[in-house]
Every structure is written in structure tokens, then in C-alpha cells.
Write a protein that holds these residues in place. Structure first.
Motif, mmCIF file in Angstrom:
data_model
loop_
_atom_site.group_PDB
_atom_site.id
_atom_site.type_symbol
_atom_site.label_atom_id
_atom_site.label_comp_id
_atom_site.label_asym_id
_atom_site.label_seq_id
_atom_site.Cartn_x
_atom_site.Cartn_y
_atom_site.Cartn_z
ATOM 1 N N LEU A 8 94.342 49.303 41.842
ATOM 2 C CA LEU A 8 93.871 50.053 40.682
ATOM 3 C C LEU A 8 93.238 49.123 39.660
ATOM 4 O O LEU A 8 93.550 47.923 39.612
ATOM 5 C CB LEU A 8 95.048 50.799 40.043
ATOM 6 N N PRO A 9 92.367 49.633 38.810
ATOM 7 C CA PRO A 9 91.770 48.791 37.770
ATOM 8 C C PRO A 9 92.776 48.486 36.669
ATOM 9 O O PRO A 9 93.775 49.189 36.498
ATOM 10 C CB PRO A 9 90.622 49.656 37.238
ATOM 11 N N THR A 10 92.492 47.437 35.925
ATOM 12 C CA THR A 10 93.197 47.168 34.674
ATOM 13 C C THR A 10 92.372 47.784 33.562
ATOM 14 O O THR A 10 91.199 47.427 33.378
ATOM 15 C CB THR A 10 93.368 45.663 34.444
ATOM 16 N N VAL A 11 92.964 48.718 32.840
ATOM 17 C CA VAL A 11 92.244 49.398 31.769
ATOM 18 C C VAL A 11 92.258 48.540 30.507
ATOM 19 O O VAL A 11 93.308 48.042 30.085
ATOM 20 C CB VAL A 11 92.862 50.783 31.490
ATOM 21 N N VAL A 12 91.091 48.384 29.938
ATOM 22 C CA VAL A 12 90.935 47.699 28.649
ATOM 23 C C VAL A 12 90.476 48.744 27.640
ATOM 24 O O VAL A 12 89.451 49.404 27.858
ATOM 25 C CB VAL A 12 89.915 46.547 28.733
ATOM 26 N N ILE A 13 91.198 48.904 26.568
ATOM 27 C CA ILE A 13 90.854 49.912 25.561
ATOM 28 C C ILE A 13 90.022 49.259 24.469
ATOM 29 O O ILE A 13 90.498 48.397 23.727
ATOM 30 C CB ILE A 13 92.116 50.545 24.954
ATOM 31 N N GLY A 14 88.751 49.652 24.383
ATOM 32 C CA GLY A 14 87.870 49.151 23.340
ATOM 33 C C GLY A 14 86.848 48.158 23.845
ATOM 34 O O GLY A 14 87.204 47.139 24.454
ATOM 35 N N ALA A 15 85.560 48.438 23.605
ATOM 36 C CA ALA A 15 84.468 47.551 24.018
ATOM 37 C C ALA A 15 83.965 46.752 22.829
ATOM 38 O O ALA A 15 82.770 46.660 22.580
ATOM 39 C CB ALA A 15 83.330 48.350 24.641
ATOM 40 N N GLY A 16 84.900 46.178 22.088
ATOM 41 C CA GLY A 16 84.559 45.251 21.013
ATOM 42 C C GLY A 16 84.581 43.826 21.534
ATOM 43 O O GLY A 16 84.666 43.588 22.749
ATOM 44 N N PRO A 17 84.531 42.842 20.643
ATOM 45 C CA PRO A 17 84.468 41.440 21.079
ATOM 46 C C PRO A 17 85.629 41.028 21.979
ATOM 47 O O PRO A 17 85.418 40.366 22.997
ATOM 48 C CB PRO A 17 84.490 40.667 19.758
ATOM 49 N N ILE A 18 86.856 41.420 21.621
ATOM 50 C CA ILE A 18 88.007 40.980 22.393
ATOM 51 C C ILE A 18 88.162 41.807 23.664
ATOM 52 O O ILE A 18 88.513 41.276 24.720
ATOM 53 C CB ILE A 18 89.288 41.046 21.533
ATOM 54 N N GLY A 19 87.880 43.102 23.600
ATOM 55 C CA GLY A 19 87.958 43.930 24.793
ATOM 56 C C GLY A 19 86.973 43.495 25.856
ATOM 57 O O GLY A 19 87.311 43.408 27.046
ATOM 58 N N LEU A 20 85.736 43.209 25.458
ATOM 59 C CA LEU A 20 84.737 42.772 26.431
ATOM 60 C C LEU A 20 85.065 41.389 26.970
ATOM 61 O O LEU A 20 84.834 41.107 28.153
ATOM 62 C CB LEU A 20 83.352 42.785 25.788
ATOM 63 N N ALA A 148 96.121 53.144 36.319
ATOM 64 C CA ALA A 148 95.782 51.740 36.139
ATOM 65 C C ALA A 148 96.962 50.860 36.509
ATOM 66 O O ALA A 148 98.126 51.267 36.406
ATOM 67 C CB ALA A 148 95.393 51.479 34.680
ATOM 68 N N ARG A 149 96.655 49.641 36.931
ATOM 69 C CA ARG A 149 97.717 48.681 37.264
ATOM 70 C C ARG A 149 98.272 48.025 36.013
ATOM 71 O O ARG A 149 99.421 47.592 35.984
ATOM 72 C CB ARG A 149 97.195 47.601 38.215
ATOM 73 N N ALA A 150 97.449 47.909 34.968
ATOM 74 C CA ALA A 150 97.871 47.281 33.723
ATOM 75 C C ALA A 150 96.994 47.835 32.602
ATOM 76 O O ALA A 150 95.927 48.414 32.856
ATOM 77 C CB ALA A 150 97.746 45.762 33.806
ATOM 78 N N VAL A 151 97.433 47.649 31.372
ATOM 79 C CA VAL A 151 96.689 48.140 30.211
ATOM 80 C C VAL A 151 96.602 47.039 29.172
ATOM 81 O O VAL A 151 97.604 46.416 28.803
ATOM 82 C CB VAL A 151 97.365 49.386 29.590
ATOM 83 N N VAL A 152 95.382 46.791 28.695
ATOM 84 C CA VAL A 152 95.135 45.825 27.629
ATOM 85 C C VAL A 152 94.507 46.592 26.467
ATOM 86 O O VAL A 152 93.371 47.058 26.564
ATOM 87 C CB VAL A 152 94.198 44.694 28.098
ATOM 88 N N ASP A 153 95.245 46.731 25.385
ATOM 89 C CA ASP A 153 94.770 47.500 24.230
ATOM 90 C C ASP A 153 94.081 46.570 23.243
ATOM 91 O O ASP A 153 94.719 45.777 22.557
ATOM 92 C CB ASP A 153 95.947 48.215 23.568
ATOM 93 N N ALA A 154 92.755 46.669 23.179
ATOM 94 C CA ALA A 154 91.947 45.873 22.248
ATOM 95 C C ALA A 154 91.190 46.804 21.307
ATOM 96 O O ALA A 154 90.049 46.542 20.939
ATOM 97 C CB ALA A 154 90.973 44.983 23.023
ATOM 98 N N SER A 155 91.844 47.891 20.916
ATOM 99 C CA SER A 155 91.164 48.922 20.128
ATOM 100 C C SER A 155 91.029 48.576 18.653
ATOM 101 O O SER A 155 90.331 49.265 17.917
ATOM 102 C CB SER A 155 91.884 50.269 20.282
ATOM 103 N N GLY A 156 91.689 47.524 18.195
ATOM 104 C CA GLY A 156 91.504 47.073 16.827
ATOM 105 C C GLY A 156 92.172 47.945 15.782
ATOM 106 O O GLY A 156 92.964 48.844 16.093
ATOM 107 N N THR A 157 91.817 47.678 14.514
ATOM 108 C CA THR A 157 92.416 48.387 13.380
ATOM 109 C C THR A 157 91.371 48.944 12.416
ATOM 110 O O THR A 157 91.716 49.453 11.349
ATOM 111 C CB THR A 157 93.349 47.439 12.588
#
Length: 455
Positions: A8-20, A148-157
Motif C-alpha cells: 500500500l502507499p504511504t499517505v502524505v497529507i499536504g502538498a506544501g514544502p514538507i509534504g512534498l 495506506a501502510r503509513a501516514v505522514v501528516d504535513a498539513s501545517g497550521t
């Protein structure tokens, strides 16, 4: 579930600098990333302060793994010693990076919740064997659920600024007066925004660099437009540290911003009101009256600019088992390293997966959101975070624990401030960095506003 979790994919939340950057590091490790972005383009939050020039150079805001991914496309790295604006960052680096990731980035996909498949946060049985389930609200109004196999939340504030209320809650009447209240440093280069404040009496609430910058720009406007005046509202009393270290500040750009705020007051363009913790916003005709906990009432103002920092919204992760510090809302092992009572960005030790870990395995909150309510985040630290997280997810414990980031003694922090030439020093917003690397500054007309985001 029949599909192996590792497929499964690793989901990254947010296409900002850290998410990308996270996606780039995951791809480099052979892990399939899927970046989910609520907005229609990459770096949607950055684009909201596209007029702001960073005080971090290009060399400090381009992630090494991302640069490797971009190189075969013919992408040319900008001058590493130059300073990009938010718009430059988005258009010349972040969007091209998203483009090269291609179908690994989905737009118009807002994450509404994350859990373990078939397990709410209470259930222990078989929990660690289940993949994550990620619920989405799509731009066309439909809903979707992916695993997803893992989740990386980079959605910011960026979407959760602090309120007016001195107790951390919205003041009475704050929401009802929303049309007269802004939670961003205004772009006075925009004619519509400029007209909103020109010739008006504006309250500025906050004691950080964003408030300093807003005061400096309103002072510039007052020089050009009679009747423009600011009321600077501080929750604390004015002390020797209120304006920073001035010319003696170890961080010259921060000191210059403090001096700009002081000049606004000294020159009569702003009044300072101290020890004022707002409890209510009341109407007085077409104007607003701020009321403090101690009963003081300010003279009516036309507009209010609230610059009281940012905070994380962890609602989408509420079905996961997070270990958060009760004060900062940062991971418990990270919180002591970033406590703003003890640290500035120059003294925050680089950190990675170990400090970002939660009781729920394979879920990480990274970037600005990982810092909770601490205001010292910078992009270089975020890039180190996701490098380490990608290594941990790949099973490379040695690389995950290795520190690959060395900061200058004074730090290199995100944000923007008052400056002259492209290579001049910068300073930060309340939710951004705190440091600068040069001392050539200009306080006055034409200086871009500070952002409250870290960069």
C-alpha cells in the motif's frame, strides 16, 4: 485484508514544502507515496502569502532529495544565495516538484479522518496488523476511502490561527465581527487591502515579529494617508525584551523588526496598550470596541489584525493514538526540545523519527504541525524530519537515528521581514522562524509583510 500492507502507499497529507519533501524522500527509499492536497495546486498555503519574501535563501529551502528528483527534468536550481518570495517558492520549486511526482499527488482531496481499518482508537485486538484507512472529501462533493501502510501528516497550521481571546478561546463577539477582523499581516501592495486600512484606526494584537511587521507597514501607510493609526495591544507589559535586542540582538533582523515597532510608537503612528487580555468584541455603530478582562474598554477601531500565533488541528487524527505534550500539543519527546520558554530556532536540536514517534506505530506528524504551539519551526528542520521518517519507514534504523543537518550557531529560520536588497536579512512571523544571517535592513515603504508560516 488480503493486500499486504507493504504494497500500500504511504499517505502524505499536504502538498506544501514538507509534504512534498516527504514524498521525495519516500520515493528515494522505494516507498510509494500518495500526497493528498486539499487545494487545487501544490503549496496552496504558501500561495496565500506569495507576496512575502523569505529571509531564508534558496539553498536553505530546497530539499536535497527533491533536488535529485528534479534534476533529470532539466530543472535549474535558483541562485542559492538569493531570497525567494512565497510566490517564487511555489512556482519555481514546489509546483515543479509536485509535477515531477505526477500521479503521486492528488489535488482537491481533503483528508477528513484517519484510523486503523476496522479499529477505532479503543480497540487493541489486531490493531498493529491493520493498515490505515484515510477518509477523503473530494472537490466534486463526493467522498472516498483509501488504505495506506503509513501516514505522514504535513498539513501545517496555516488554517488555524490563534484567536483574539486572552484565554486561548475566541472573544465574545469575535466570530460575529469576522468581516472586520483579519488573522494575517495585510498585503498593503494590494489596492483593495490598502483601502481597507488607509485612513482607518486599526488594532494590532500580538507581540511577535508578525505584529512588529504589521505595525511598521501601517506606520508607512500613515505617512502617506492622514488618519491612518494603529493601536498595538499586548497581553503583557512592555519590558526590556518587548522589542527584542535592538541593535544588540544576536539576530539582527529580529532586532530590526522590534525597532520598527518601537519607531511606530515613538513617531506617533501607533499607541501601545499593555496588559490587555481581550474578553469581548462589541459593536459601536460601524466600529468595534475591544473589552479587556479587567473591564477596560478601548476607543472604537475600524479594523482588527490578530497575530497571536498558530495552533495544530489534530481532529483528523482523533481515532489514532497520539502522544502529545499537554502544553505545546507537540509529540512528547519533541516538546522539551522546542519549548519556546527555553529555545529559539538557533538552539533547537535537529531531530527525526525517534522524537516524532507516537504510540500509534507508523503515523508521524511533521513540519509546522509537529511543533504544536511552539513558534520556532524552520524548513531545514522539516526536511531533516522527513528524511529520518522515510528511513524509519524503510527499516533503516541507523539512518533514521543519524543527524544529517548542521545548523549555523544562530540558526537559519523561516519567515520574512523588513529588508532592502535581495540578500538582506529577514525576520519571521509568529509561527515561523526567528533568525537571520545578514544585517542589511530597511524599515519603511515597500518592505513585504511577514508571514506566520515557517520557511
Amino acid at each position: 485484508m488480503n493486500v499486504p500492507t507493504t504494497a500500500l502507499p504511504t499517505v502524505v497529507i499536504g502538498a506544501g514544502p514538507i509534504g512534498l519533501a516527504a514524498a521525495a524522500h519516500l520515493a528515494e527509499r522505494g516507498i510509494e507515496p500518495l500526497v493528498l492536497e486539499a487545494g487545487p495546486r501544490a503549496a496552496s498555503a504558501v500561495r496565500e502569502w506569495s507576496h512575502v519574501r523569505l529571509f531564508s535563501t534558496w539553498s536553505e529551502v530546497v530539499d536535497p532529495a527533491a533536488e535529485k528528483l528534479l534534476a533529470p527534468t532539466g530543472w535549474t536550481a535558483p541562485d542559492g544565495a538569493a531570497y525567494p518570495s512565497g510566490g517564487d517558492w511555489a512556482e519555481r520549486y514546489l509546483q515543479p516538484l509536485a509535477d515531477v511526482l505526477g500521479s503521486k499527488v492528488r489535488y482537491g482531496a481533503r483528508v477528513t479522518g484517519v484510523s486503523r481499518l476496522g479499529r477505532d482508537r479503543v480497540v487493541d485486538a489486531g490493531r498493529g496488523d491493520q493498515p490505515f484507512t484515510v477518509h477523503l472529501a473530494l472537490a466534486d462533493g463526493t467522498q472516498e476511502r483509501i488504505t495506506a501502510r503509513a501516514v505522514v501528516d504535513a498539513s501545517g497550521t496555516w488554517t488555524t490561527p490563534g484567536p483574539i481571546g486572552g484565554d486561548g478561546l475566541p472573544a465574545l463577539g469575535e466570530r460575529a465581527a469576522a468581516e472586520r477582523i483579519s488573522y494575517r499581516v495585510p498585503d498593503l501592495g494590494d489596492p483593495a487591502v490598502r483601502a481597507r486600512y488607509a485612513g482607518k484606526r486599526t488594532a494590532v494584537i500580538g507581540s511577535g515579529a508578525s505584529a512588529f511587521t504589521a505595525l511598521a507597514h501601517l506606520a508607512d501607510l500613515a505617512e502617506e494617508t492622514p488618519g491612518t493609526h494603529a493601536v498595538w495591544i499586548l497581553r503583557r507589559v512592555i519590558s526590556d525584551s518587548t522589542f527584542g535586542g535592538g541593535t544588540a540582538d544576536q539576530l539582527p533582523a529580529r532586532g530590526a523588526l522590534g525597532l520598527a515597532a518601537k519607531a511606530a510608537v515613538d513617531d506617533g503612528h501607533a499607541d501601545a496598550v499593555t496588559g490587555f487580555r481581550t474578553t469581548a468584541v462589541e459593536r459601536s455603530g460601524d466600529r468595534l470596541v475591544l473589552v479587556a478582562e479587567d473591564g477596560r474598554r478601548l476607543d472604537p477601531v475600524d479594523e482588527v489584525i490578530v497575530l497571536t500565533g498558530f495552533r495544530p488541528d489534530t481532529e483528523i487524527l482523533s481515532e489514532l493514538r497520539l502522544g502529545l505534550d499537554e502544553r505545546l500539543q507537540a509529540p512528547v519527546d519533541l516538546a522539551p526540545l522546542i519549548d519556546p520558554n527555553q529555545h529559539s530556532c538557533g538552539t533547537v536540536y535537529p531531530h527525526g523519527a525517534k522524537e516524532l514517534a507516537h504510540p500509534e506505530q507508523d503515523v508521524y506528524v511533521v513540519g509546522m504541525k509537529s511543533y504544536g504551539r511552539a513558534p520556532t519551526f524552520l524548513a531545514m528542520t522539516g526536511y531533516e524530519q522527513v528524511r529520518s521518517v522515510a528511513a524509519a519507514l524503510a527499516g533503516d534504523k541507523e539512518a533514521a537515528e543519524r543527524v544529517e543537518l548542521t545548523l549555523p550557531e544562530t540558526g537559519v529560520c523561516g519567515g520574512a521581514g523588513l529588508f532592502d536588497a535581495p540578500n538582506a536579512a529577514r525576520s519571521e512571523g509568529d509561527g515561523g522562524g526567528c533568525c537571520a544571517t545578514s544585517s542589511v535592513l530597511r524599515i519603511g515603504v515597500g518592505a513585504p509583510a511577514a508571514t506566520s508560516g515557517g520557511c
